[in-house]
Design an enzyme around this catalytic site. Sequence first.
Site, PDB file in Angstrom:
ATOM      1  N   SER A 189       1.158 -13.751  -6.716  1.00 36.45           N
ATOM      2  CA  SER A 189       1.859 -14.992  -7.480  1.00 36.45           C
ATOM      3  C   SER A 189       2.662 -16.101  -6.839  1.00 36.45           C
ATOM      4  O   SER A 189       2.636 -15.628  -5.571  1.00 36.45           O
ATOM      5  CB  SER A 189       2.354 -14.437  -8.467  1.00 36.45           C
ATOM      6  OG  SER A 189       1.894 -13.102  -8.960  1.00 36.45           O
ATOM      7  N   HIS A 460      -3.035   2.689   6.900  1.00 36.52           N
ATOM      8  CA  HIS A 460      -3.129   2.877   5.324  1.00 36.52           C
ATOM      9  C   HIS A 460      -1.945   2.897   4.734  1.00 36.52           C
ATOM     10  O   HIS A 460      -1.375   3.855   4.603  1.00 36.52           O
ATOM     11  CB  HIS A 460      -4.225   3.308   5.108  1.00 36.52           C
ATOM     12  CG  HIS A 460      -5.706   1.949   5.710  1.00 36.52           C
ATOM     13  ND1 HIS A 460      -6.145   1.399   4.553  1.00 36.52           N
ATOM     14  CD2 HIS A 460      -5.968   1.967   7.073  1.00 36.52           C
ATOM     15  CE1 HIS A 460      -7.514   1.272   5.511  1.00 36.52           C
ATOM     16  NE2 HIS A 460      -6.924   0.195   6.845  1.00 36.52           N
ATOM     17  N   GLU A 461      -1.595   1.782   3.403  1.00 37.65           N
ATOM     18  CA  GLU A 461      -0.128   2.971   2.777  1.00 37.65           C
ATOM     19  C   GLU A 461       1.034   2.506   4.027  1.00 37.65           C
ATOM     20  O   GLU A 461       1.491   3.797   3.502  1.00 37.65           O
ATOM     21  CB  GLU A 461      -0.717   3.642   1.795  1.00 37.65           C
ATOM     22  CG  GLU A 461      -1.914   3.734   0.855  1.00 37.65           C
ATOM     23  CD  GLU A 461      -3.046   3.908   1.247  1.00 37.65           C
ATOM     24  OE1 GLU A 461      -3.147   5.194   2.330  1.00 37.65           O
ATOM     25  OE2 GLU A 461      -3.789   3.169   0.910  1.00 37.65           O
ATOM     26  N   GLU A 479      -2.563  -1.536   6.818  1.00 36.37           N
ATOM     27  CA  GLU A 479      -3.015  -2.283   5.547  1.00 36.37           C
ATOM     28  C   GLU A 479      -2.318  -2.699   5.020  1.00 36.37           C
ATOM     29  O   GLU A 479      -2.199  -4.095   5.560  1.00 36.37           O
ATOM     30  CB  GLU A 479      -3.325  -1.250   4.913  1.00 36.37           C
ATOM     31  CG  GLU A 479      -4.505  -1.402   3.221  1.00 36.37           C
ATOM     32  CD  GLU A 479      -4.753  -0.387   2.862  1.00 36.37           C
ATOM     33  OE1 GLU A 479      -6.238  -0.460   1.693  1.00 36.37           O
ATOM     34  OE2 GLU A 479      -3.680   0.739   2.311  1.00 36.37           O
ATOM     35  N   GLU A 485     -11.146  -2.550   0.152  1.00 38.46           N
ATOM     36  CA  GLU A 485     -11.179  -1.242  -1.152  1.00 38.46           C
ATOM     37  C   GLU A 485     -11.446  -2.145  -2.843  1.00 38.46           C
ATOM     38  O   GLU A 485     -11.943  -1.169  -3.618  1.00 38.46           O
ATOM     39  CB  GLU A 485     -10.912  -0.372  -0.358  1.00 38.46           C
ATOM     40  CG  GLU A 485      -9.273  -0.856  -0.652  1.00 38.46           C
ATOM     41  CD  GLU A 485      -8.046   0.245   0.060  1.00 38.46           C
ATOM     42  OE1 GLU A 485      -9.115   1.150   0.473  1.00 38.46           O
ATOM     43  OE2 GLU A 485      -7.024   0.399  -0.188  1.00 38.46           O
TER      44      GLU A 485
END
Length: 685
Positions: A189, A460-461, A479, A485
């Site tokens: 945002s 990832h994460e 990531e 994904e």
Amino acid sequence: MCPRLWVRRSTRPFSLVFGCTALIAGTAAAQVRVASPDGRNQVTFQIRDGRAYYDLQRDGRALILPSLLGFEFRGAAPLRDGLRITDTTRDTHDETWTQPWGEVARVRDHHNELAVSLEETGSPNRRFTVRIRAFDDGIGFRYELPEQPALGDFEISDELTEFTLADNARAWWIASNWPRKDRSEELFSSGPVSTLDSVQTPLTMETRDGRTFMVIHEANLVDYARMFLAGPRMEGRTLRAALAPMADGIKVRGRTPFMSPWRTIQVADRVTDLAPSVLGLNLNPPNVLPSTAWIKPMKYVGIWWGMHINTMTWSSGPKHGATTANAKRYIDFAAANGFGGVLVEGWNVGWDGDWIANRNAFSFTQAYPDYDLAEVARYARQKGVRLIVHNETSGGIQNYERQLDSAFALYHSLGVDAIKTGYVTDLTSEGHSHYSQFMVRHYRHVIEEAAKYGIAVDVHEPMHDTGERRTYPNMLSREGARGQEYNAWSGDGGNPPEHETILFFTRLLDGPMDFTPGIFDLLERSSGHAHRPEEPRVRTTLAKQLALYVVLYSPVQMAADLPGNYDRQPAFQFIRDVAVDWDTTRVLAGQIGDYVVVARRERGGPTWFIGAITDEERRTLDVPLSFLSPGRRYVAEIYADGPKANWFDNPFPVSITRQAVTSATRLRLVLAPGGGQAIRIRPAR
Ligand code: NOJ
């Protein structure tokens, strides 16, 4: 009056500091300053009414107003009040170092340093130092707690660092998502700083007059909690450091001597100067690995997208993706197309049932019966392809750590030198926030253990990137943002066309991202059902998928689609050709959230690549090729959005053309709505 101190080094005089602490230490106000080598960024450190503050000016204009420093502890008074400066030391540093791989080969670390030693005037007279480094591209500061009788073991309940913005700058942000503590996988945002609530770093901001861009982040996060920023919630413009807690609510446990991570504020006049960002790298210690020759940037394919579009499963059964035969097919495909690696997910026992709930059942050594790990590894070696072994932990940290040695020893014995790890979880199975000190330690432990076994890591994460790849170049990529994904399964229909134009100026400033570009089946027809508009899909044109290889930097870049979807696709040639390691990177044009054009020259070669992407707007961009070597003739191979292409209902057309170019050429790039353009520029034969 305080004396102005002019220091002459080499032949260039520069104003190192404006200092008067020694004269007035212990009085109500005392201040010291340090400026960047170009003199433009100046940090003032001051004591006001016994409290420590810093501020930042650029060209004499305030960017950060006096902002508080200090800590709160459990079981001890805050380290905040009754402070006096006891000493200051200064240093200057100018060194250029080489990255084993990266967005640029050579990085200059040129900074002036000021270390301010502080002491509480009252009992228990605790001491600490604030070390500040001023670079031309921003500043960093950290806390250092020396060993001392009154401060041994400690528990930090809050870090009091503030960032009070002078301007109600526009920020691009993702929420820190309390109480859900696990994800950086959000859509961005934007809005004025005064409206922020709780946000993640890197936090990119543009002053309202457009004159200055700033990025707040952290560097060298080793044994501390990850920093978020708690916003002012409509009051004022002060962002406060907010640390992720461990299960018992404590943010950081430590023992002196102790150092915090660096708090960094990158500064640039133009948005295109934000990348490539090296501030955080310069604030990490140099490489500690004896050899980095084995760490290879590469393109890879993998048994992966099929799981995300439901044509394969991680778990055992009729659709099991990780079979020996399937892995060999991917290895053949990689070898035939010059890709360096093959990722195989779902090969190991533990995926059956609810793999998130059953996370402590994952084995990292035992394969499913239809997958012969040793045979696949042998086959990969024979074909000159690296097998990338997948380790999904789902946050079962102790389960993973117990197996690290045996797993890494096994992979090493099979010639495997790269893994992809995963941490799909809200809280770890031990109850800690995903971004707590516990997890910071874990992520670092994995990097270090992997290095011992000659293994490179793609996480990832992840914990967010704070520049650890400088010290451990086996920390390849991660990531840590909404990747491809989400186009396969997200309930909100996937990533909007502007997404990657924001990622480039936000998340990608902290380090490489394993975004996994290269989906050609944009409507995901291979999932077996015809596309309906409300279903998840890739909201880009095909040419934009190509451009992402250049725009979104990663030393490991996946060709993410099912191999069959590259059959008879002339555009696939670009993925075969594109480099993954760079000597030079130049951002030629951009606006956050609108478009970006990046040019990169391959490591050790003369070939350039350009990637240009746009949001949902169609754009025509004029791109001078003045970065090419003057007098040299080149051929540009251009992969552009084809006639009437657009992301919404005509994403596939790509027009592939060739054009002779020189450094005097100006290319006119026409980008379709949601589109992009990818260009290889190689010397003419
Ligand atoms: C999420 C990761 O981002 C994805 O790449 C992986 O396939 C799944 N977790 C399973 O580990």
